[in-house]
Design a protein around this motif. Structure first.
Motif, short mmCIF file in Angstrom:
data_model
loop_
_atom_site.label_atom_id
_atom_site.label_comp_id
_atom_site.label_asym_id
_atom_site.label_seq_id
_atom_site.Cartn_x
_atom_site.Cartn_y
_atom_site.Cartn_z
N VAL A 113 1.33 1.12 6.54
CA VAL A 113 1.98 0.06 5.78
C VAL A 113 3.34 0.58 5.33
O VAL A 113 3.44 1.62 4.67
N LEU A 114 4.40 -0.17 5.70
CA LEU A 114 5.77 0.22 5.44
C LEU A 114 6.51 -0.88 4.69
O LEU A 114 6.18 -2.06 4.83
N THR A 154 12.34 1.56 4.54
CA THR A 154 12.78 1.98 3.22
C THR A 154 11.71 2.76 2.46
O THR A 154 12.02 3.51 1.55
N ASP A 155 10.43 2.60 2.85
CA ASP A 155 9.35 3.31 2.16
C ASP A 155 8.09 3.26 3.02
O ASP A 155 7.86 2.29 3.74
N VAL A 156 7.30 4.31 2.95
CA VAL A 156 5.98 4.32 3.57
C VAL A 156 4.98 4.17 2.43
O VAL A 156 4.89 5.03 1.56
N PHE A 161 4.99 -9.09 6.20
CA PHE A 161 4.60 -9.84 5.00
C PHE A 161 5.71 -9.71 3.97
O PHE A 161 6.49 -8.76 4.00
N ASP A 162 5.80 -10.70 3.09
CA ASP A 162 6.80 -10.68 2.03
C ASP A 162 6.35 -9.71 0.95
O ASP A 162 5.17 -9.64 0.61
N VAL A 163 7.31 -8.98 0.42
CA VAL A 163 7.04 -8.04 -0.65
C VAL A 163 7.59 -8.66 -1.93
O VAL A 163 8.76 -8.95 -2.02
N GLY A 164 6.71 -8.87 -2.90
CA GLY A 164 7.11 -9.43 -4.18
C GLY A 164 6.67 -8.50 -5.29
O GLY A 164 5.51 -8.14 -5.38
N MET A 176 5.68 -4.39 6.36
CA MET A 176 5.20 -4.34 7.74
C MET A 176 3.89 -3.55 7.76
O MET A 176 3.81 -2.48 7.18
N GLU A 177 2.89 -4.13 8.41
CA GLU A 177 1.62 -3.44 8.60
C GLU A 177 1.39 -3.24 10.09
O GLU A 177 1.52 -4.18 10.87
#
Length: 97
Positions: free
Chosen positions: A39-40, A28-30, A78-81, A47-48
């Motif tokens: 890192v995405l 969805t994003d870089v 990893f979780d994105v918050g 995701m790294e």
């Protein structure tokens, strides 16, 4: 976008061949990239990808596809918050104060 392309855009998976060629779908994003780290944001969280001599040769955000080659050492989710790497950022923020 046809129905099949729309379905593929909603799925997330990655394919790694010989630790040298990585394709990620459902991006969805870089967030950042250089020759050692990419890192995405994906449909399944952050995701790294880390390694050496990493070169992105396909970047198609309309279809959510990123393809790269180089030496891949690891893939980390990893979780994105709130738009940032939650646990990972906290660790590095404390480490580099």
């Amino acid at each position: 976008m046809n129905a099949e392309a729309a379905q593929n855009h909603r799925e997330h998976f990655f394919s790694l061949l010989k630790r040298e060629r990585l394709e990620v779908r459902g991006v969805t994003d870089v967030l950042s990239f250089d020759e050692q780290t990419v890192v995405l944001n994906t449909l399944c969280g952050g995701m790294e990808i880390a390694g050496d001599s990493i070169h992105i040769h396909v970047l198609n955000m309309e279809q959510g596809v990123v393809s790269m080659d180089g030496r891949i050492d690891y893939v980390l989710y990893f979780d994105v918050g709130n738009g940032e790497k939650s646990e990972k950022s906290g660790f590095f923020k404390r480490l580099f104060r």
